[in-house]
Motif scaffolding. Structure first.
Motif, PDB file in Angstrom:
ATOM      1  N   ARG A 107       0.970  -1.165   0.067  1.00 33.67           N
ATOM      2  CA  ARG A 107      -0.105  -0.106   0.082  1.00 33.67           C
ATOM      3  C   ARG A 107       0.899   1.079  -0.003  1.00 33.67           C
ATOM      4  O   ARG A 107       0.778   2.121  -0.707  1.00 33.67           O
ATOM      5  CB  ARG A 107      -0.918   0.062   1.418  1.00 33.67           C
ATOM      6  CG  ARG A 107      -2.015   1.093   1.208  1.00 33.67           C
ATOM      7  CD  ARG A 107      -2.777   0.913   2.256  1.00 33.67           C
ATOM      8  NE  ARG A 107      -2.493   0.540   3.668  1.00 33.67           N
ATOM      9  CZ  ARG A 107      -2.934   0.099   4.648  1.00 33.67           C
ATOM     10  NH1 ARG A 107      -3.997  -0.432   4.640  1.00 33.67           N
ATOM     11  NH2 ARG A 107      -2.213  -0.197   5.726  1.00 33.67           N
ATOM     12  N   ALA A 108       1.984   1.178   0.825  1.00 33.62           N
ATOM     13  CA  ALA A 108       2.872   2.199   0.573  1.00 33.62           C
ATOM     14  C   ALA A 108       3.482   2.523  -0.629  1.00 33.62           C
ATOM     15  O   ALA A 108       3.762   3.449  -0.892  1.00 33.62           O
ATOM     16  CB  ALA A 108       3.739   2.283   1.736  1.00 33.62           C
ATOM     17  N   ALA A 109       4.119   1.542  -1.214  1.00 36.69           N
ATOM     18  CA  ALA A 109       4.828   1.456  -2.542  1.00 36.69           C
ATOM     19  C   ALA A 109       4.045   1.837  -3.517  1.00 36.69           C
ATOM     20  O   ALA A 109       4.407   2.440  -4.449  1.00 36.69           O
ATOM     21  CB  ALA A 109       5.264   0.077  -2.802  1.00 36.69           C
ATOM     22  N   THR A 110       2.651   1.622  -3.450  1.00 38.40           N
ATOM     23  CA  THR A 110       1.808   2.359  -4.551  1.00 38.40           C
ATOM     24  C   THR A 110       0.975   3.311  -4.014  1.00 38.40           C
ATOM     25  O   THR A 110       0.046   3.880  -5.019  1.00 38.40           O
ATOM     26  CB  THR A 110       0.961   1.143  -4.945  1.00 38.40           C
ATOM     27  OG1 THR A 110       0.121   0.966  -3.612  1.00 38.40           O
ATOM     28  CG2 THR A 110       1.510  -0.098  -5.391  1.00 38.40           C
ATOM     29  N   TRP A 131       6.923   1.515  -6.055  1.00 40.56           N
ATOM     30  CA  TRP A 131       8.534   1.785  -5.851  1.00 40.56           C
ATOM     31  C   TRP A 131       9.113   1.120  -4.773  1.00 40.56           C
ATOM     32  O   TRP A 131       8.534   1.178  -3.632  1.00 40.56           O
ATOM     33  CB  TRP A 131       9.018   3.224  -5.985  1.00 40.56           C
ATOM     34  CG  TRP A 131       8.435   3.978  -7.326  1.00 40.56           C
ATOM     35  CD1 TRP A 131       7.425   4.243  -7.743  1.00 40.56           C
ATOM     36  CD2 TRP A 131       9.499   3.947  -8.417  1.00 40.56           C
ATOM     37  NE1 TRP A 131       7.475   4.658  -8.713  1.00 40.56           N
ATOM     38  CE2 TRP A 131       8.542   4.684  -9.370  1.00 40.56           C
ATOM     39  CE3 TRP A 131      10.911   3.742  -8.661  1.00 40.56           C
ATOM     40  CZ2 TRP A 131       9.120   5.030 -10.526  1.00 40.56           C
ATOM     41  CZ3 TRP A 131      11.259   3.874  -9.609  1.00 40.56           C
ATOM     42  CH2 TRP A 131      10.436   4.561 -10.808  1.00 40.56           C
ATOM     43  N   VAL A 132      10.086   0.396  -4.692  1.00 38.05           N
ATOM     44  CA  VAL A 132      10.681  -0.187  -3.666  1.00 38.05           C
ATOM     45  C   VAL A 132      12.224   0.113  -3.614  1.00 38.05           C
ATOM     46  O   VAL A 132      12.823   0.194  -4.618  1.00 38.05           O
ATOM     47  CB  VAL A 132      10.382  -1.832  -3.479  1.00 38.05           C
ATOM     48  CG1 VAL A 132       8.971  -2.114  -3.302  1.00 38.05           C
ATOM     49  CG2 VAL A 132      11.198  -2.345  -4.759  1.00 38.05           C
ATOM     50  N   ASP A 133      12.771  -0.155  -2.536  1.00 41.55           N
ATOM     51  CA  ASP A 133      14.314   0.053  -2.448  1.00 41.55           C
ATOM     52  C   ASP A 133      15.014  -1.189  -2.961  1.00 41.55           C
ATOM     53  O   ASP A 133      14.372  -2.309  -2.504  1.00 41.55           O
ATOM     54  CB  ASP A 133      14.723   0.007  -0.901  1.00 41.55           C
ATOM     55  CG  ASP A 133      16.194   0.175  -0.702  1.00 41.55           C
ATOM     56  OD1 ASP A 133      16.745   1.348  -0.634  1.00 41.55           O
ATOM     57  OD2 ASP A 133      16.867  -0.775  -0.582  1.00 41.55           O
ATOM     58  N   GLU A 134      15.816  -0.818  -3.871  1.00 41.23           N
ATOM     59  CA  GLU A 134      16.354  -2.157  -4.687  1.00 41.23           C
ATOM     60  C   GLU A 134      17.241  -3.339  -3.410  1.00 41.23           C
ATOM     61  O   GLU A 134      16.922  -4.563  -4.030  1.00 41.23           O
ATOM     62  CB  GLU A 134      17.439  -1.595  -5.658  1.00 41.23           C
ATOM     63  CG  GLU A 134      17.532  -2.712  -6.629  1.00 41.23           C
ATOM     64  CD  GLU A 134      18.788  -2.087  -7.945  1.00 41.23           C
ATOM     65  OE1 GLU A 134      18.888  -2.833  -8.688  1.00 41.23           O
ATOM     66  OE2 GLU A 134      18.848  -0.934  -7.847  1.00 41.23           O
ATOM     67  N   SER A 140       9.699   2.803  -1.108  1.00 38.81           N
ATOM     68  CA  SER A 140      10.593   4.003  -1.093  1.00 38.81           C
ATOM     69  C   SER A 140       9.404   4.944  -2.013  1.00 38.81           C
ATOM     70  O   SER A 140       8.530   4.636  -2.439  1.00 38.81           O
ATOM     71  CB  SER A 140      11.610   3.700  -1.853  1.00 38.81           C
ATOM     72  OG  SER A 140      11.263   3.404  -3.352  1.00 38.81           O
ATOM     73  N   ARG A 141       9.960   6.148  -1.972  1.00 41.21           N
ATOM     74  CA  ARG A 141       9.215   7.110  -2.490  1.00 41.21           C
ATOM     75  C   ARG A 141       9.013   7.297  -3.937  1.00 41.21           C
ATOM     76  O   ARG A 141       9.878   6.607  -4.512  1.00 41.21           O
ATOM     77  CB  ARG A 141       9.589   8.538  -2.074  1.00 41.21           C
ATOM     78  CG  ARG A 141      11.028   9.070  -2.432  1.00 41.21           C
ATOM     79  CD  ARG A 141      11.409  10.215  -1.955  1.00 41.21           C
ATOM     80  NE  ARG A 141      12.832  10.658  -2.435  1.00 41.21           N
ATOM     81  CZ  ARG A 141      13.313  10.916  -3.695  1.00 41.21           C
ATOM     82  NH1 ARG A 141      12.477  11.279  -4.322  1.00 41.21           N
ATOM     83  NH2 ARG A 141      14.656  11.207  -3.947  1.00 41.21           N
ATOM     84  N   ALA A 147      11.396   0.378  -9.962  1.00 43.86           N
ATOM     85  CA  ALA A 147       9.851   0.316 -10.040  1.00 43.86           C
ATOM     86  C   ALA A 147       9.524  -1.278 -10.113  1.00 43.86           C
ATOM     87  O   ALA A 147      10.212  -1.964 -10.521  1.00 43.86           O
ATOM     88  CB  ALA A 147       9.498   1.088 -11.416  1.00 43.86           C
ATOM     89  N   VAL A 148       8.318  -1.295  -9.636  1.00 47.14           N
ATOM     90  CA  VAL A 148       7.745  -2.924  -9.571  1.00 47.14           C
ATOM     91  C   VAL A 148       6.230  -2.443 -10.099  1.00 47.14           C
ATOM     92  O   VAL A 148       5.662  -1.570 -10.014  1.00 47.14           O
ATOM     93  CB  VAL A 148       7.821  -3.418  -8.310  1.00 47.14           C
ATOM     94  CG1 VAL A 148       9.167  -3.645  -7.734  1.00 47.14           C
ATOM     95  CG2 VAL A 148       7.044  -2.762  -7.160  1.00 47.14           C
TER      96      VAL A 148
END
Length: 459
Positions: A107-110, A131-134, A140-141, A147-148
């Motif tokens: 939910r936070a990633a989107t 978006w997530v930290d790799e 992540s912001r 990107a996912v």
């Protein structure tokens, strides 16, 4: 998954999924957690009428707040490899090695599944860009990190646990440069989500037919790009067929072929995939499911699914690539609704072939290569499955075509007695938006594994 209707309850075995604990990098892999299959009445539990009484799903997935995205990527296969265009061989993992996300993380990633992050919608539900930290694989912001594509079950969908489980079971273990990479999943309460690598250039379908049903007249896909995508998709299918259990993909179509930033083709959507025949058997018998226009005739007639049933679907897509026309389109003149039925006589006659080829190519293709591709397409579309080539042979022929000199181009001018005028394909009411054109460098096209065009499905 895409837009398929119904399911085949009980056909997919339970699968162990390795989770990651929120520990330092040197910590060992967490214990495996069993993701149990839903019971035979799981479909009722997922239906609008059954949800209130259903409560929780059979099992709630364990969660993890961190994990090594980079090491996970490394363990799941390499890149689309060398300068000669060949890709490395794939492999099959003993167990799925997937990140278990919490619903709060996704939910936070989107951005709370915000409407402007929607990049697609299919039968399973909407697909969101996140978006997530790799490294940590934590949210992540927007615009930072990796990107996912996050596919979220619509609770009103006819799909559910079975297709979700099939996706985890197959894409969680199969590693190949021409298969879309499944990064992880979430299963909390009634929430089912899947997290994939983001495919920046969207689907082959959108590039062939575009938003609203027609590709950009300014920049249509070139012959060399169409051929390269065909080879990539063929390699992915050949890997499935040559794997230990001879995986049958069962839903091969242009909307399930996704393209990364560099237009490398990858197969997506394994919701209908099945293990092939074992014990010396020639086929598996199963409920008929798939997409009209792509499903092999023997499967439609008998429910007998052969490895080479996939080859027929590949032939249909190759025909779409050659012609720029959809497999089925009732907006075309009478007699042309079914592309295979209409096109077969032209594929078999070298003198008529030019009338069939996508006019947007403007004759910019090697005539000998197109003739060879037409012959291959016809073989793939053979009514008797035993007369179709294997996918390894298909790859070899396509690579041979790619190596042909590109000097001679065929003239596409129509001759007397040519086919009826070719109408533009009809609009796509549920498309993923306009796909970026080759060479644009845009990342605005879709990236998720669901199908966009509401093709009529086989129940």
């Amino acid at each position: 998954m895409g837009n398929c209707f119904g399911s085949e309850d009980g056909e997919v075995e339970p699968v162990k999924v390795m989770t990651r604990r929120p520990l330092p990098p040197q910590a060992a892999m967490a214990r495996p957690v069993m993701v149990a299959m839903a019971p035979p009445n799981a479909r009722a539990a997922m239906s609008p009428a059954g949800r209130a009484a259903a409560g929780k799903l059979p099992i709630q997935a364990s969660t993890s707040s961190s994990g090594s995205g980079r090491s996970a990527a490394a363990s799941r296969g390499g890149t689309n490899a060398g300068s000669d265009g060949r890709v490395e061989e794939g492999r099959i993992l003993e167990k799925p090695n997937l990140r278990v996300f919490t619903f709060a993380e996704l939910r936070a990633a989107t951005r709370n599944f915000k409407a402007d992050t929607v990049v697609g919608e299919g039968g399973f539900g909407r697909v969101y860009k996140g978006w997530v930290d790799e490294r940590a694989m934590t949210p992540s912001r927007s615009g930072a990190g990796m990107a996912v594509a996050v596919k979220k079950l619509d609770h009103k969908s006819l799909q559910g646990v079975q297709e979700w489980q099939s996706e985890v079971n197959f894409l969680g273990r199969l590693v190949h440069p021409n298969l879309v990479r499944l990064l992880g999943y979430c299963w909390e309460e009634k929430e089912l989500l899947l997290v994939y690598e983001y495919m920046a250039q969207g689907s082959l379908e959108n590039h062939l037919f575009g938003k609203g049903g027609s590709a950009s007249p300014q920049q249509p896909m070139s012959w060399s790009l169409r051929l390269r995508i065909s080879i990539g998709a063929a390699r992915g299918l050949a890997f499935l067929h040559s794997s230990e259990k001879h995986v049958i993909y069962r839903d091969f179509k242009a909307s399930n072929i996704l393209l990364d930033t560099y237009f490398h083709a990858k197969l997506s959507d394994f919701g209908l995939a099945k293990d092939g025949p074992a014990g010396g058997r020639s086929h598996v018998t199963t409920r008929v499911m798939g997409t009209y226009g792509y499903a092999a005739p023997e499967y439609m007639a008998t429910g007998h699914l052969y490895v080479k049933s996939d080859v027929y679907g590949f032939g249909v897509v190759l025909l779409e690539i050659l012609t720029g026309l959809r497999a089925l389109d009732t907006g075309r003149p009478s007699g042309q609704h079914n592309l295979v039925d209409w096109a077969k006589p032209y594929l078999a006659d070298r003198r008529k072939l030019a009338r069939l080829i996508d006019p947007r190519l403007e004759g910019q293709y090697p005539s000998r290569g197109v003739q060879r591709a037409a012959q291959l397409t016809l073989r793939c579309l053979a009514t008797d499955h035993t007369n179709r080539p294997s996918m390894r042979e298909v790859v070899a022929v396509l690579e041979e075509i790619e190596s042909m000199p590109r000097g001679s181009a065929a003239a596409t001018g129509r001759t007397e007695g040519s086919a009826s005028p070719r109408p533009a394909p009809r609009g796509n009411a549920h498309g993923y938006g306009q796909s970026p054109q080759p060479g644009s460098g845009s990342g605005s096209g879709w990236a998720g594994p669901a199908s966009g065009y509401p093709s009529p499905r086989v129940r």
